[in-house]
Write a protein that holds these residues in place. Sequence first.
Motif, PDB file in Angstrom:
ATOM      1  N   THR A 200       0.802  -1.226   0.000  1.00 32.12           N
ATOM      2  CA  THR A 200       0.000   0.000   0.000  1.00 32.12           C
ATOM      3  C   THR A 200       0.837   1.279   0.000  1.00 32.12           C
ATOM      4  OG1 THR A 200      -0.180  -0.112   2.415  1.00 32.12           O
ATOM      5  CG2 THR A 200      -1.972  -1.093   1.110  1.00 32.12           C
ATOM      6  N   LYS A 201       2.116   1.185   0.307  1.00 31.44           N
ATOM      7  CA  LYS A 201       2.974   2.366   0.356  1.00 31.44           C
ATOM      8  C   LYS A 201       3.770   2.515  -0.934  1.00 31.44           C
ATOM      9  CE  LYS A 201       1.973   3.156   4.765  1.00 31.44           C
ATOM     10  NZ  LYS A 201       1.226   4.350   5.210  1.00 31.44           N
ATOM     11  N   ARG A 202       4.125   3.755  -1.236  1.00 33.30           N
ATOM     12  CA  ARG A 202       5.001   4.074  -2.356  1.00 33.30           C
ATOM     13  C   ARG A 202       5.988   5.145  -1.939  1.00 33.30           C
ATOM     14  NH1 ARG A 202       3.019   0.105  -3.834  1.00 33.30           N
ATOM     15  NH2 ARG A 202       2.329  -0.532  -5.893  1.00 33.30           N
ATOM     16  N   PRO A 203       7.246   4.984  -2.400  1.00 40.01           N
ATOM     17  CA  PRO A 203       7.765   3.894  -3.230  1.00 40.01           C
ATOM     18  C   PRO A 203       8.004   2.636  -2.409  1.00 40.01           C
ATOM     19  CG  PRO A 203       9.543   5.394  -2.678  1.00 40.01           C
ATOM     20  CD  PRO A 203       8.283   6.013  -2.126  1.00 40.01           C
ATOM     21  N   THR A 204       7.987   1.513  -3.093  1.00 37.38           N
ATOM     22  CA  THR A 204       8.285   0.238  -2.441  1.00 37.38           C
ATOM     23  C   THR A 204       8.933  -0.681  -3.454  1.00 37.38           C
ATOM     24  OG1 THR A 204       7.353  -1.480  -1.018  1.00 37.38           O
ATOM     25  CG2 THR A 204       6.096  -0.913  -2.985  1.00 37.38           C
ATOM     26  N   LYS A 205       9.647  -1.682  -2.958  1.00 42.46           N
ATOM     27  CA  LYS A 205      10.326  -2.618  -3.836  1.00 42.46           C
ATOM     28  C   LYS A 205       9.505  -3.898  -3.967  1.00 42.46           C
ATOM     29  CE  LYS A 205      15.022  -1.033  -2.742  1.00 42.46           C
ATOM     30  NZ  LYS A 205      16.361  -1.430  -2.222  1.00 42.46           N
ATOM     31  N   GLY A 206       9.711  -4.583  -5.086  1.00 45.81           N
ATOM     32  CA  GLY A 206       9.018  -5.849  -5.286  1.00 45.81           C
ATOM     33  C   GLY A 206       8.841  -6.138  -6.769  1.00 45.81           C
ATOM     34  N   LYS A 207       8.739  -7.404  -7.082  1.00 49.60           N
ATOM     35  CA  LYS A 207       8.526  -7.822  -8.472  1.00 49.60           C
ATOM     36  C   LYS A 207       7.180  -7.328  -8.968  1.00 49.60           C
ATOM     37  CE  LYS A 207      10.059 -11.824  -9.761  1.00 49.60           C
ATOM     38  NZ  LYS A 207      10.258 -13.282  -9.996  1.00 49.60           N
ATOM     39  N   GLY A 208       7.196  -6.643 -10.114  1.00 48.95           N
ATOM     40  CA  GLY A 208       5.953  -6.173 -10.716  1.00 48.95           C
ATOM     41  C   GLY A 208       5.355  -4.938 -10.074  1.00 48.95           C
ATOM     42  N   VAL A 209       6.095  -4.270  -9.187  1.00 49.20           N
ATOM     43  CA  VAL A 209       5.601  -3.067  -8.507  1.00 49.20           C
ATOM     44  C   VAL A 209       5.812  -1.840  -9.404  1.00 49.20           C
ATOM     45  CG1 VAL A 209       6.038  -1.512  -6.567  1.00 49.20           C
ATOM     46  CG2 VAL A 209       5.925  -3.974  -6.179  1.00 49.20           C
ATOM     47  N   ILE A 210       4.833  -0.936  -9.389  1.00 47.44           N
ATOM     48  CA  ILE A 210       4.923   0.319 -10.139  1.00 47.44           C
ATOM     49  C   ILE A 210       5.118   1.456  -9.150  1.00 47.44           C
ATOM     50  CG2 ILE A 210       3.745   1.864 -11.754  1.00 47.44           C
ATOM     51  CD1 ILE A 210       2.040  -0.621 -12.586  1.00 47.44           C
ATOM     52  N   ASN A 211       6.148   2.260  -9.390  1.00 50.45           N
ATOM     53  CA  ASN A 211       6.459   3.389  -8.518  1.00 50.45           C
ATOM     54  C   ASN A 211       6.369   4.708  -9.288  1.00 50.45           C
ATOM     55  OD1 ASN A 211       7.228   2.395  -5.793  1.00 50.45           O
ATOM     56  ND2 ASN A 211       8.752   1.209  -6.938  1.00 50.45           N
ATOM     57  N   PRO A 212       6.159   5.809  -8.571  1.00 46.84           N
ATOM     58  CA  PRO A 212       6.098   7.106  -9.241  1.00 46.84           C
ATOM     59  C   PRO A 212       7.355   7.372 -10.074  1.00 46.84           C
ATOM     60  CG  PRO A 212       5.382   7.304  -6.965  1.00 46.84           C
ATOM     61  CD  PRO A 212       5.942   5.917  -7.111  1.00 46.84           C
ATOM     62  N   GLY A 213       7.144   7.808 -11.298  1.00 41.67           N
ATOM     63  CA  GLY A 213       8.249   8.208 -12.158  1.00 41.67           C
ATOM     64  C   GLY A 213       9.062   7.080 -12.756  1.00 41.67           C
ATOM     65  N   ASP A 214       8.666   5.815 -12.533  1.00 36.04           N
ATOM     66  CA  ASP A 214       9.477   4.730 -13.086  1.00 36.04           C
ATOM     67  C   ASP A 214       9.189   4.535 -14.569  1.00 36.04           C
ATOM     68  OD1 ASP A 214       7.178   3.176 -13.327  1.00 36.04           O
ATOM     69  OD2 ASP A 214       7.666   1.830 -11.667  1.00 36.04           O
ATOM     70  N   LYS A 215       9.914   3.594 -15.178  1.00 32.78           N
ATOM     71  CA  LYS A 215       9.840   3.448 -16.627  1.00 32.78           C
ATOM     72  C   LYS A 215       8.475   2.939 -17.106  1.00 32.78           C
ATOM     73  CE  LYS A 215      12.291  -1.013 -16.432  1.00 32.78           C
ATOM     74  NZ  LYS A 215      13.554  -1.695 -16.840  1.00 32.78           N
ATOM     75  N   VAL A 216       7.747   2.230 -16.246  1.00 29.38           N
ATOM     76  CA  VAL A 216       6.413   1.773 -16.644  1.00 29.38           C
ATOM     77  C   VAL A 216       5.468   2.974 -16.752  1.00 29.38           C
ATOM     78  CG1 VAL A 216       4.464   0.306 -16.036  1.00 29.38           C
ATOM     79  CG2 VAL A 216       6.792  -0.461 -15.547  1.00 29.38           C
ATOM     80  N   VAL A 217       5.505   3.842 -15.750  1.00 27.78           N
ATOM     81  CA  VAL A 217       4.678   5.051 -15.779  1.00 27.78           C
ATOM     82  C   VAL A 217       5.038   5.906 -16.983  1.00 27.78           C
ATOM     83  CG1 VAL A 217       4.112   7.176 -14.541  1.00 27.78           C
ATOM     84  CG2 VAL A 217       4.384   5.040 -13.267  1.00 27.78           C
ATOM     85  N   LYS A 218       6.318   6.029 -17.270  1.00 24.61           N
ATOM     86  CA  LYS A 218       6.761   6.851 -18.408  1.00 24.61           C
ATOM     87  C   LYS A 218       6.341   6.236 -19.738  1.00 24.61           C
ATOM     88  CE  LYS A 218      10.716   8.894 -16.006  1.00 24.61           C
ATOM     89  NZ  LYS A 218      12.202   8.945 -15.906  1.00 24.61           N
ATOM     90  N   ALA A 219       6.392   4.899 -19.822  1.00 24.27           N
ATOM     91  CA  ALA A 219       6.008   4.237 -21.070  1.00 24.27           C
ATOM     92  C   ALA A 219       4.533   4.489 -21.397  1.00 24.27           C
ATOM     93  CB  ALA A 219       6.270   2.735 -20.964  1.00 24.27           C
ATOM     94  N   PHE A 220       3.676   4.405 -20.386  1.00 25.22           N
ATOM     95  CA  PHE A 220       2.262   4.711 -20.612  1.00 25.22           C
ATOM     96  C   PHE A 220       2.045   6.195 -20.906  1.00 25.22           C
ATOM     97  CE2 PHE A 220       1.291   0.544 -18.670  1.00 25.22           C
ATOM     98  CZ  PHE A 220       0.212   0.142 -19.439  1.00 25.22           C
ATOM     99  N   ALA A 221       2.787   7.052 -20.205  1.00 21.00           N
ATOM    100  CA  ALA A 221       2.640   8.497 -20.421  1.00 21.00           C
ATOM    101  C   ALA A 221       3.003   8.888 -21.858  1.00 21.00           C
ATOM    102  CB  ALA A 221       3.515   9.261 -19.434  1.00 21.00           C
TER     103      ALA A 221
END
Length: 245
Positions: A200-221
Amino acid sequence: MKRTATMALVVLASVSCGTQHQTATPATATTVPVDATTAPAATPSPTPTPSASPTGPPPFSAKVTRISRDRLPYSWRPGCPVGYRDLRLVSLTYWGFDDKPHTGELVVRSSVTDDIVTVFRKLYGWRWPIKQMKLVDAYKGSDFDSIDADNTSAFNCRPATGSSNWSNHAYGIAIDVNPRENPYVTSDGHTEHQNAKKFTKRPTKGKGVINPGDKVVKAFAQVGWEWGGYWAGTKDFQHFSKGGG
């Protein structure tokens, strides 16, 4: 007579010596052949063993097709804000939590299929892991059950959480990615899913976790999709939608 006999003896001796010389000469000049049975055997050149070429995972692939009504027995019904004929089935490669490639299915509106293919091509190239990817109909259209199973899905004709208005999922322009690792969290930090509480907290580590500003967020943006993790108050870390909402 004596002179004649002496000459005869000289000639005879000369002939005799010449005969011996001729006999010896061939003997010393003859090359004795090597017995093939005693010659060392030639060592055969080793036959090169072809080395197996390294094989990696298959390349990313995606196929966009029309979807029939019977593939959407729970997620679509008459009265939904988008007709099923405007939806498309996207079958694509994704990288699993088991570090192996898999093929999953998503249903989205026809206008955003290129966006989905573009983003998931990048995720696969990064080996960014996704737990599983099935149509929400595998869970009889239950958003709760699909989330509990950590299922990445897109279209579902349902209202937005806590609202009577249609969700962007009902328009086929939203997707939830790894919902266990990226839960819907209320402003007071609560989530309905017990198996997601540690995420429930961010940022956090873990497989498949999405964090603010990471490459997954940027790819969708980069294709015009906004992330629910940036919402004020309530956070929907799993949620991406075209244009937000």
